[in-house]
Design a protein around this motif. Structure first.
Motif, PDB file in Angstrom:
ATOM      1  N   TRP A  87       0.797  -1.209   0.000  1.00 45.43           N
ATOM      2  CA  TRP A  87       0.000   0.000   0.000  1.00 45.43           C
ATOM      3  C   TRP A  87       0.841   1.275   0.000  1.00 45.43           C
ATOM      4  N   ILE A  88       0.144   2.365  -0.287  1.00 44.57           N
ATOM      5  CA  ILE A  88       0.724   3.698  -0.203  1.00 44.57           C
ATOM      6  C   ILE A  88      -0.223   4.565   0.610  1.00 44.57           C
ATOM      7  N   GLU A 100      -5.515   0.090 -12.556  1.00 44.49           N
ATOM      8  CA  GLU A 100      -6.323   1.146 -11.947  1.00 44.49           C
ATOM      9  C   GLU A 100      -5.416   2.291 -11.489  1.00 44.49           C
ATOM     10  N   PRO A 101      -5.573   3.471 -12.082  1.00 49.22           N
ATOM     11  CA  PRO A 101      -4.636   4.569 -11.841  1.00 49.22           C
ATOM     12  C   PRO A 101      -4.791   5.225 -10.472  1.00 49.22           C
ATOM     13  N   LEU A 102      -3.728   5.887 -10.071  1.00 45.94           N
ATOM     14  CA  LEU A 102      -3.710   6.674  -8.847  1.00 45.94           C
ATOM     15  C   LEU A 102      -2.996   7.986  -9.169  1.00 45.94           C
ATOM     16  N   VAL A 103      -3.624   9.107  -8.806  1.00 49.37           N
ATOM     17  CA  VAL A 103      -3.053  10.419  -9.079  1.00 49.37           C
ATOM     18  C   VAL A 103      -2.933  11.175  -7.753  1.00 49.37           C
ATOM     19  N   PHE A 104      -1.766  11.789  -7.526  1.00 49.89           N
ATOM     20  CA  PHE A 104      -1.597  12.534  -6.280  1.00 49.89           C
ATOM     21  C   PHE A 104      -0.555  13.639  -6.436  1.00 49.89           C
ATOM     22  N   ASP A 105      -0.496  14.488  -5.417  1.00 51.22           N
ATOM     23  CA  ASP A 105       0.485  15.566  -5.354  1.00 51.22           C
ATOM     24  C   ASP A 105       1.693  15.034  -4.591  1.00 51.22           C
ATOM     25  N   ASP A 106       2.830  14.971  -5.271  1.00 50.85           N
ATOM     26  CA  ASP A 106       4.030  14.364  -4.703  1.00 50.85           C
ATOM     27  C   ASP A 106       4.588  15.142  -3.512  1.00 50.85           C
ATOM     28  N   THR A 107       4.177  16.403  -3.340  1.00 55.92           N
ATOM     29  CA  THR A 107       4.696  17.166  -2.207  1.00 55.92           C
ATOM     30  C   THR A 107       3.960  16.848  -0.903  1.00 55.92           C
ATOM     31  N   ARG A 108       2.824  16.129  -0.986  1.00 55.80           N
ATOM     32  CA  ARG A 108       2.160  15.670   0.231  1.00 55.80           C
ATOM     33  C   ARG A 108       2.945  14.482   0.792  1.00 55.80           C
ATOM     34  N   GLU A 109       3.105  14.428   2.096  1.00 57.83           N
ATOM     35  CA  GLU A 109       3.871  13.322   2.678  1.00 57.83           C
ATOM     36  C   GLU A 109       3.225  11.977   2.310  1.00 57.83           C
ATOM     37  N   HIS A 110       4.052  11.057   1.865  1.00 53.97           N
ATOM     38  CA  HIS A 110       3.540   9.740   1.490  1.00 53.97           C
ATOM     39  C   HIS A 110       4.591   8.680   1.810  1.00 53.97           C
ATOM     40  N   TRP A 111       4.102   7.482   2.007  1.00 49.65           N
ATOM     41  CA  TRP A 111       5.022   6.371   2.255  1.00 49.65           C
ATOM     42  C   TRP A 111       4.434   5.086   1.739  1.00 49.65           C
ATOM     43  N   VAL A 112       5.317   4.136   1.475  1.00 52.72           N
ATOM     44  CA  VAL A 112       4.957   2.893   0.799  1.00 52.72           C
ATOM     45  C   VAL A 112       5.477   1.710   1.598  1.00 52.72           C
ATOM     46  N   LYS A 113       4.663   0.665   1.672  1.00 55.02           N
ATOM     47  CA  LYS A 113       5.107  -0.544   2.366  1.00 55.02           C
ATOM     48  C   LYS A 113       4.580  -1.772   1.634  1.00 55.02           C
ATOM     49  N   ASN A 114       5.480  -2.672   1.320  1.00 55.12           N
ATOM     50  CA  ASN A 114       5.128  -3.945   0.686  1.00 55.12           C
ATOM     51  C   ASN A 114       5.270  -5.041   1.734  1.00 55.12           C
ATOM     52  N   GLN A 115       4.148  -5.504   2.241  1.00 60.05           N
ATOM     53  CA  GLN A 115       4.155  -6.506   3.312  1.00 60.05           C
ATOM     54  C   GLN A 115       4.015  -7.929   2.769  1.00 60.05           C
ATOM     55  N   THR A 116       4.329  -8.110   1.495  1.00 64.89           N
ATOM     56  CA  THR A 116       4.282  -9.429   0.870  1.00 64.89           C
ATOM     57  C   THR A 116       5.692  -9.826   0.422  1.00 64.89           C
ATOM     58  N   ASP A 117       5.815 -11.044  -0.107  1.00 63.09           N
ATOM     59  CA  ASP A 117       7.090 -11.496  -0.655  1.00 63.09           C
ATOM     60  C   ASP A 117       7.182 -11.262  -2.156  1.00 63.09           C
TER      61      ASP A 117
END
Length: 265
Positions: free
Chosen positions: A175-176, A189-206
């Protein structure tokens, strides 16, 4: 010097306009982030995912039309996976993820096409070319169990588009989070956002996650557009960007574009 609080962020030193002329990087980024809070008022309400994103930015549907061809390009690229660099290998002062868990294959950067890389994914480049205003594009390849810690991009007035191509079998575990909004990727399925907003990503799978990232400028009112236009032209002509492009070019052999399917009579 390197931040003690954010060891995942590279050293913030000098941004080289030429080999001898430079500007301090951190104050520039800080100014852009302050400006982004003003610019945000003139941008569409973000983040947006799926059909909501396409309603605001219908031109991005060009990627969905070419989904199978882009996926074929990506599969070819992944056959050269070990040659694809980690982000910190291309830009040492950018985000750092331990080892080579986050790899980036840059196709276009600040208006410059990375010629060698683009030749490896011709159908992807053809689809991107049908989207006006694109100044940067890359494949972002995140390994299983990897995390990109909370951060903010510094390019105020830029809209970022994620087009998911490979997602884990349990997508909700990869997720992000963007400014408190939680999303997980679904293929196509697209995702659009403002890169200056704080964001983080985590892949909890293998499993590996791959998205095609595209950056394009949002229309800005006067006089903000003067600043964003000036910044764009200064950055794209800088020695810094030219150096990143050289490091990003990895020489994957060119791939022949797929011929268009003949229409039935």
């Amino acid at each position: 010097m390197e931040s003690a609080n954010k060891p995942n962020v590279g050293e913030k030193g000098r941004f080289y306009l030429t080999k001898r002329i430079w500007l301090p990087q951190q104050p520039l980024e800080d100014f852009n982030l302050k400006l982004s809070d003003v610019i945000l008022r003139n941008m569409p309400k973000l983040p947006l995912g799926g059909e909501d994103a396409l309603k605001i930015f219908p031109v991005l549907a060009e990627l969905k039309k070419s989904h199978d061809k882009i996926k074929a390009d990506l599969n070819y690229l992944l056959s050269h996976h070990e040659e694809i660099p980690a982000l910190h290998e291309v830009h040492p002062r950018d985000l750092y993820v331990p080892g080579r868990a986050w790899r980036t294959f840059i196709l276009k950067l600040w208006g410059h096409e990375v010629t060698e890389n683009a030749a490896a994914v011709p159908d992807t480049m053809a689809a991107i070319a049908r989207i006006p205003g694109v100044h940067s594009a890359l494949f972002s390849i995140l390994a299983g169990r990897a995390e990109i810690e909370p951060h903010r991009g510094s390019a105020a007035g830029v809209i970022r588009f994620h087009y998911p191509l490979i997602v884990p079998k349990e997508p909700e575990k990869c997720w992000i989070e963007i400014g408190g909004h939680h999303f997980f990727w679904k293929e196509g399925e697209p995702l659009v956002f403002d890169d200056t907003r704080e964001h983080w990503v985590k892949n909890q799978t293998d499993e590996t996650r791959v998205v095609l990232i595209i950056d394009f400028n949002a229309p800005m009112p006067f006089p903000v557009n003067l600043y964003t236009g000036l910044r764009y032209n200064i950055v794209r002509r800088s020695t810094e960007v030219k150096t990143v492009i050289k490091r990003a070019s990895i020489g994957v052999p060119p791939r022949t574009a797929q011929p268009a399917l003949a229409k039935a009579a």
